[in-house]
Enzyme design. Structure first.
Site, PDB file in Angstrom:
ATOM      1  N   ASN A 154      -0.617  42.422  13.984  1.00  0.00           N
ATOM      2  CA  ASN A 154       0.264  42.140  12.797  1.00  0.00           C
ATOM      3  C   ASN A 154       0.425  43.019  11.994  1.00  0.00           C
ATOM      4  O   ASN A 154      -0.702  43.809  11.529  1.00  0.00           O
ATOM      5  CB  ASN A 154      -0.197  40.528  12.426  1.00  0.00           C
ATOM      6  N   THR A 175      13.426  45.242  10.009  1.00  0.00           N
ATOM      7  CA  THR A 175      13.414  46.684   9.564  1.00  0.00           C
ATOM      8  C   THR A 175      11.921  47.391  10.266  1.00  0.00           C
ATOM      9  O   THR A 175      12.144  48.560  10.524  1.00  0.00           O
ATOM     10  CB  THR A 175      13.093  46.827   8.233  1.00  0.00           C
ATOM     11  N   HIS A 203       1.090  43.149   7.607  1.00  0.00           N
ATOM     12  CA  HIS A 203       1.275  42.188   6.378  1.00  0.00           C
ATOM     13  C   HIS A 203       1.168  43.533   5.137  1.00  0.00           C
ATOM     14  O   HIS A 203       0.566  44.220   5.040  1.00  0.00           O
ATOM     15  CB  HIS A 203       0.087  41.560   6.344  1.00  0.00           C
ATOM     16  N   LYS A 216       3.206  23.766  19.442  1.00  0.00           N
ATOM     17  CA  LYS A 216       2.680  24.954  19.418  1.00  0.00           C
ATOM     18  C   LYS A 216       2.483  25.474  20.859  1.00  0.00           C
ATOM     19  O   LYS A 216       2.942  26.446  21.569  1.00  0.00           O
ATOM     20  CB  LYS A 216       2.086  25.388  18.413  1.00  0.00           C
ATOM     21  N   MET A 259       6.845  34.777  11.128  1.00  0.00           N
ATOM     22  CA  MET A 259       6.042  34.109   9.944  1.00  0.00           C
ATOM     23  C   MET A 259       5.813  32.592  10.519  1.00  0.00           C
ATOM     24  O   MET A 259       6.088  31.542  10.059  1.00  0.00           O
ATOM     25  CB  MET A 259       7.194  33.642   8.881  1.00  0.00           C
ATOM     26  N   ARG A 260       4.861  32.810  11.469  1.00  0.00           N
ATOM     27  CA  ARG A 260       4.466  31.485  12.045  1.00  0.00           C
ATOM     28  C   ARG A 260       2.891  31.914  12.650  1.00  0.00           C
ATOM     29  O   ARG A 260       2.742  32.870  13.135  1.00  0.00           O
ATOM     30  CB  ARG A 260       5.379  31.059  13.528  1.00  0.00           C
ATOM     31  N   LEU A 261       2.229  30.794  12.506  1.00  0.00           N
ATOM     32  CA  LEU A 261       0.733  31.152  13.020  1.00  0.00           C
ATOM     33  C   LEU A 261       0.544  31.068  14.452  1.00  0.00           C
ATOM     34  O   LEU A 261       1.508  30.303  15.198  1.00  0.00           O
ATOM     35  CB  LEU A 261      -0.069  30.136  12.358  1.00  0.00           C
ATOM     36  N   VAL A 262      -0.137  32.119  15.114  1.00  0.00           N
ATOM     37  CA  VAL A 262      -0.407  32.007  16.400  1.00  0.00           C
ATOM     38  C   VAL A 262      -1.375  31.149  16.850  1.00  0.00           C
ATOM     39  O   VAL A 262      -2.607  30.902  16.232  1.00  0.00           O
ATOM     40  CB  VAL A 262      -0.884  33.540  17.101  1.00  0.00           C
TER      41      VAL A 262
END
Ligand code: GAR
Length: 194
Positions: free
Chosen positions: A107, A13, A109, A65, A90-93
């Site tokens: 990002n 969205t 949040h 990663k 929903m993943r750490l960079v």
């Protein structure tokens, strides 16, 4: 025109809100790639409807990663991506992506950071009976929902709202704040480059 890649894992969205601003000329940007780590996620269907290039991957198909981020960086360089916009990713960079786009990954949040980091921030705030909640836009670093804050918008609650009502209020703020913050960042960068 600023070229961006939007990364998501869910319904998309926020991606939709960004596209609305772009399509009606309020946000001077072009989405050249939509990246998703969840097959069948809503954001992919929305991106395809817009006729955009997509890249769907599964982290478990890569040894690390660093490996999948190297693939992403290569793709983004070829497409001329200037900013990486995380919208429900929903993943750490990791450092491969961070080093390739210093200070150019942002990002959104659904909390007033540093409160309620991580997954289900809206539920966390609701269960804690928080009366002041909100949305944060921040630069991404190696931490989870850490990184320098760019913009925040607070919402006051009476305490009588249902979880669904709170989620609705948060998303309504997100869908205005994210595109507006992107426009501010891109305009600022363009004026610095003149
Ligand atoms: C949004 O509420 C976003 O703030 C949140 O995921 C949702 C994605 O919704 N992000 C995080 O929690 C990041 N830690 P969407 O796919 O409908 O845009």
């Amino acid at each position: 025109m600023t070229k961006i890649a939007v990364f998501g894992s869910g319904s998309g969205t926020n991606f939709d809100a960004i596209m609305k601003w772009i399509n009606n000329g309020k946000l001077q940007a072009e989405v050249v790639l939509v990246v998703c780590d969840q097959k069948g996620a809503g954001i992919i269907e929305k991106a395809e409807r817009e006729g955009l290039e997509t890249f769907v991957f599964s982290a478990k198909d890569y040894a690390s990663k660093a490996e999948y981020e190297a693939v992403l960086v290569e793709k983004m360089r070829l497409l001329g991506v200037q900013w990486v916009v995380l919208a429900g990713f929903m993943r750490l960079v990791g450092e491969t992506l961070l080093n390739a786009y210093p200070h150019h990954i942002i990002n959104i949040h659904p909390s007033l950071l540093p409160a309620y980091k991580g997954k289900d921030a809206i539920g966390q705030a609701y269960r804690a009976k928080a009366t002041k909640i909100g949305v944060t836009i921040h630069y991404v670093d190696e931490g989870m929902d850490t990184g320098e804050i760019i913009a925040q918008k607070a919402i006051e609650l009476t305490g009588n709202e249902s979880l669904e009502e709170v989620a609705y209020m948060i998303h309504a703020v997100e869908h205005g704040l994210y595109p507006a913050t992107l426009e501010m960042l891109f305009t600022k960068e363009k004026s610095l480059c003149l």
